[in-house]
Design an enzyme around this catalytic site. Structure first.
Site, PDB file in Angstrom:
ATOM      1  N   ASN A  38      30.954  32.938  42.571  1.00 35.82           N
ATOM      2  CA  ASN A  38      32.401  32.737  42.708  1.00 35.82           C
ATOM      3  C   ASN A  38      32.797  31.277  42.498  1.00 35.82           C
ATOM      4  O   ASN A  38      33.908  30.883  42.844  1.00 35.82           O
ATOM      5  CB  ASN A  38      32.872  33.168  44.105  1.00 35.82           C
ATOM      6  N   HIS A  56      30.165  39.261  39.965  1.00 34.01           N
ATOM      7  CA  HIS A  56      31.039  38.499  39.065  1.00 34.01           C
ATOM      8  C   HIS A  56      30.265  37.624  38.077  1.00 34.01           C
ATOM      9  O   HIS A  56      30.841  36.721  37.456  1.00 34.01           O
ATOM     10  CB  HIS A  56      32.003  37.624  39.863  1.00 34.01           C
TER      11      HIS A  56
END
Length: 259
Positions: free
Chosen positions: A40, A68
């Site tokens: 992140n 992610h």
């Protein structure tokens, strides 16, 4: 040997708190090796080549990822140059073999790897248990002394089941993804475990995300642009002590520094 594992780095405030604290924390805790979850670190989703280099320059030795991983497309362009980046073995978009690193230090061979759970994480290709079985199958010939697993998972039970099932091999299992540090660090036999390390991100936020934007999205269901909070950050990590003669961890303790 002392290993510092830093929880999910969220946006600029998370990067800034690492820049300001890491040097002194390494000295104070006699840290030999630093690992951090960086999935992140770029505006809340993914990582960039520039940010990767910045985190390495700040004193992080290896960076693990999560769901992610591929949010910033440039990762595929620079993957070969991001030599100390470890991506989840079972990410649907994985195109590289950088799902493990053999760390050789003070006579130890540690296999650092990264696994996704498929519970409430759509980017996972298969469950965490199948994934780690494959990692074991693919790396046993490298003869690591033990495995250090960043288990990126939503459900707390997934993480506990994982270590109970794999504790013969995985001597360190640190949970990431929820951004909330849990107060359950412990040794389970010879395994150092914590359900979630927590995050390095804005303390006054919704797990690193701007509060007002989170309310608009979740309460009123309006489409918004994902906004990371820029408020001062909390720093969350764990220190794992490894007995070099016994070649296994002997303790784990939490670090949480609030702004």
């Amino acid at each position: 040997m002392n290993i510092l594992f830093i929880g999910d780095i969220v946006g600029k405030s998370g990067r800034d708190v690492i820049s300001s604290l890491l040097y002194s924390l390494k000295k104070e805790n006699k840290i030999d090796l630093v690992i951090a979850n960086g999935e992140n670190s770029a505006h809340g989703k993914g990582i960039t080549y520039k940010i990767y280099n910045s985190l390495i320059s700040d004193g992080i030795d290896y960076i693990t990822m999560g769901n992610h991983t591929y949010s910033k497309s440039e990762i595929n362009t620079y993957m070969d140059d991001m030599r100390n980046l470890v991506v989840p073995y079972n990410h649907k978009l994985r195109t590289t073999d950088n799902y493990y690193k053999i760390i050789e230090y003070k006579g130890l061979r540690i296999c650092l790897t990264n696994i996704l759970s498929d519970v409430l994480i759509g980017e996972a290709d298969g469950d965490a248990y199948e994934a780690f079985e494959k990692v074991l199958e693919n790396t046993r010939h490298l003869n690591p002394d033990f495995y250090f697993v960043d288990l990126h998972a939503e459900a707390t039970a997934t993480k506990r089941v994982f270590i109970e099932h794999f504790k013969e091999y995985a001597k360190v299992v640190v949970g990431t993804h929820t951004h909330v540090q849990t107060a359950d660090e412990r040794m389970i036999g010879d395994c150092a475990f914590i359900t979630d390390v927590g995050m390095c991100g804005s303390y006054d936020s919704v797990i690193g995300r701007d509060i007002e934007e989170s309310i608009i999205t979740n309460v009123y269901h309006d489409k918004t642009h994902f906004t990371v909070s820029n408020a001062p950050a909390i720093f969350c990590a764990v220190v794992i002590e490894i007995d070099e003669k016994l070649k296994k961890p002997v303790s784990i303790r939490r670090i949480q520094i609030r702004p």
